[in-house]
Design an enzyme around this catalytic site. Structure first.
Site, short mmCIF file in Angstrom:
data_model
loop_
_atom_site.label_atom_id
_atom_site.label_comp_id
_atom_site.label_asym_id
_atom_site.label_seq_id
_atom_site.Cartn_x
_atom_site.Cartn_y
_atom_site.Cartn_z
N ASP A 33 7.66 -24.00 4.60
CA ASP A 33 8.49 -23.17 5.47
C ASP A 33 7.57 -22.74 6.62
OD1 ASP A 33 10.69 -21.56 6.35
OD2 ASP A 33 9.60 -19.82 5.58
N ASP A 52 8.15 -19.94 9.68
CA ASP A 52 7.97 -18.56 10.10
C ASP A 52 7.71 -17.67 8.88
OD1 ASP A 52 8.91 -17.26 13.07
OD2 ASP A 52 8.35 -15.92 11.44
#
Lengths: 471, 471
Positions: free
Chosen positions: B181, B183
């Site tokens: 992932d 952010d």
């Protein structure tokens, strides 16, 4: 005059028989909110021991339990089948001494029995559209009760009876207050439906209180009553119960201090200002620049005096407004109020017009907060009516509407009589579908109206026939 | 080299004893999706009759059941406690003849036992962060089984072990594909987190496949990989798995024909166009006139070729766009797709920025329809990865993320190893809270990662220590 009041009639049999037929009969007008009713039962168990009546007399006696309409006291009495079927049965309330007529086979009380047309309470209730349930109970040696059956049967008192000339007499006699939903009932905007204005005027002439109960927060008391006057009904502002108005009343009732952030239209500003509340942001357009592809949060202005977020209907709602609402709601102790949660507005053939509930869904998702919802079918709507008109009694109030999920559910939850019209959101086919699902799902039963009728024109005609002087 | 593969070790006792201690041990890497795993069990019951081992030998024998990692065959074997505790235990798979090392107390297989550091499979699994459950089973005369206990224990294999220098060896040895992932993991936009770029480069040097798996539909493969190149990691476009890209892949996989209405940004147009799909409306500003207080539906233009509504993130979303989406969705057979349902975006201290899930909530409420959701934690995200990289194996893939409800849930559902970092949406305190609630609520257990670590800097340091040549 005797008041008729009955919740069930119990016909017991010899306990030597394995199963006995029990006749249960309800008067819907006694039923308040189902859940509170069930709580009442829990607190004050009203057990009828099926096997406790003197055994030799069992086949000759009948039992009844009902709540006195005058003092709310619950009575349990037995009487002989002989007098119920051939004589007169009158029961005096233990608490307030009021007399209740149960059977009159001798024609002594013709003003109550429609000139001897009805012989007993079962026939009278049947004429009012109540259903008669013949249930089977198994007598036992211990104190068997009807409690569970009672709870189930209470749910089925709303029977969608088609309103006719017999029921209309009861509707008029038993109700002082007529609550009207508007769109889909009195008009399909902008067209006023045939008979609507005549009906409102006739009810007013008959001394009934007429109130307009709408979830539409675009309406103010002043503007809406003005418009009703223009189309021919001399409404006073206080007859208009709109969600804009009850929002102001609600804030006043909780003694709210501070500014409000309100996603809504100008009507909200006007109603809140009348009660001294200030909406400092959220009304009207709050555009996101068409040039941008990101929102710089440090350019957003927030008002530190805002302690309440109100979600109402707003055609200018956008992403920026949802940011603001969610951010205010992330502050500690900020109130969250919604006018209503209808997901659609009255439809047309061209497009689906999302209702306030779709805006609310966004704010709830973004903030993780649950709002206090004020409009139908929630209780605050009726609380506001009772605050404004303290003499309104639920059991003498009828709610007339076109939506099962708002109008009818609201009426049933508040213990009002409910009347569905087919001129708006609910077709006869849809009602049939809900009826079928209500047989399986208890929670759907609250969606069923006591009565239904095609439209206000037909209601008007029934009332005219009923009230015209007999020749 | 032997492959280690074990799902449980069972130590049985004399059946004359009322309760016996049973040691159960899991290798998380065998576990796929919990539900499919449970189905497997249902289809092929793997019963270990606690009381069926020869009684006189019961205290001296141990049992094991595991699935062969090579051929997926399930094995049940017993062996003496003597050899498990003092000798060497090797089991040959009945199906593929692969050899499995269960115990080595004599130091014969030092490459597997870290130079004799681990004596048996229990110690090896413990070092990998697995928990050892000592359970009590009651032997009976009939065929008692461990099936129920197995199902329960599978849920608790995610134990939030803090990743250390022992586990990191297994992480590197057992995984070929690293899903990141972005952010909250690699950066907190716009700041790239310390160690992030070095980590990506090191993993690539070590021959690992690195993919960027993001629910952010604002990112295109091209634009995002370009940006990664600018900050120091030579990413190829195909390494970017964004919801804009998988929407296009999904439409292609179902052979969709027609135009799309898409509430979203320009990235959606670009990705869909690459696969030949045309978004005819919904992108960018679609303003409601600031002068109006009602929307005239007959002025709205609708495209008859639209058979698909896509809900993505859009800062220009407004009431008019919700009208259009709901109206298209009221047509028969119109598809409804959503990129993801995250209700928030990465936050800052100034304001709450609602995520795509808040827009979706509005459309769902207005239309009454349920969308196909493509992003994490849903399966289509992983399906797209496997379509693009057919050699990706769930049990050799690790998902590294900062959100329990998306990244970790996604990884657990797809049978991946999961690693949580505390640099983003989830604090250690929040993880503790979820751990506590997971003890009561089974569904919350899928939110728990197998491993956790402070941030990518710490992960980088562990890998550097592990991979540097020993002096």
């Amino acid at each position: 005059m005797f008041r008729l009041a009955l919740t069930r009639l119990v016909s017991t049999t010899r306990i030597s028989v394995q199963s006995s037929k029990v006749l249960i009969n309800y008067s819907r007008c006694f039923l308040r909110n189902h859940s509170s009713e069930l709580n009442d039962i829990k607190q004050q168990p009203t057990k009828i021991p099926l096997a406790s009546i003197h055994q030799g007399e069992a086949s000759k006696r009948m039992g009844i339990q009902f709540r006195c309409k005058v003092c709310d006291h619950t009575l349990q009495k037995t009487f002989t089948r002989q007098s119920y079927e051939h004589g007169v049965v009158i029961i005096r309330c233990d608490s307030c001494s009021n007399l209740h007529l149960i059977a009159d086979n001798l024609g002594w009380f013709k003003d109550i029995t429609q000139n001897g047309k009805f012989k007993n309470i079962a026939q009278m209730l049947q004429a009012k559209g109540e259903t008669i349930h013949r249930i089977t109970a198994v007598p036992t040696d211990d104190q068997s009760t009807l409690e569970e059956k009672t709870a189930t049967d209470k749910m089925s008192t709303a029977v969608c009876t088609r309103l006719n000339e017999i029921h209309i007499e009861f509707v008029l006699n038993d109700h002082d207050t007529f609550l009207f939903d508007c769109d889909g009932v009195l008009w399909c905007a902008p067209v006023v439906l045939p008979g609507a204005i005549e009906l409102l005027n006739l009810l007013t002439q008959l001394g009934k209180r007429v109130l307009f109960v709408t979830n539409n927060s675009l309406k103010t008391q002043r503007g809406f009553s003005q418009w009703l006057n223009e189309i021919g009904y001399p409404a006073k502002p206080e007859q208009v119960i709109s969600t804009a108005w009850i929002t102001a009343k609600y804030l006043k009732s909780i003694n709210y201090k501070g500014h409000c952030y309100c996603i809504g239209m100008e009507s909200m500003v006007e109603e809140l200002a009348r009660e001294g509340f200030h909406i400092s942001d959220g009304i009207g357009p709050d555009p996101v620049s068409p040039e941008t592809d990101w929102i710089e949060t440090n350019t957003i202005k927030f008002d530190d005096q805002i302690n309440c977020v109100i979600s109402a209907f707003d055609i200018h709602v956008n992403y920026l407004k949802i940011i603001k609402a969610a951010t205010y709601l992330s502050r500690p102790n900020v109130l969250f109020i919604a006018t209503n949660d209808d997901v659609t507005t009255p439809q047309n053939d061209v497009a689906i017009l999302p209702g306030e509930g779709t805006i609310l869904a966004s704010i709830v998702a973004a903030s993780g907060r649950s709002p206090t919802i004020l409009g139908k079918p929630r209780a605050p709507m009726f609380d506001s009516i009772r605050l404004a008109f303290p003499d309104v009694k639920p059991n003498r109030t009828i709610m007339i509407g076109d939506r099962l999920e708002t109008d009818i559910l609201f009426g049933n939850r508040q213990g009002l009589t409910t009347l569905l019209v087919f001129s708006g959101a609910t077709s006869e086919k849809k009602l049939d579908t809900v009826k079928q699902s209500a047989e399986k799902t208890a929670s759907d039963r609250d969606l069923l109206p006591k009565y239904c009728i095609k439209d206000v024109q037909h209601l008007l005609e029934l009332i005219i026939t009923q009230t015209k002087p007999s020749s």
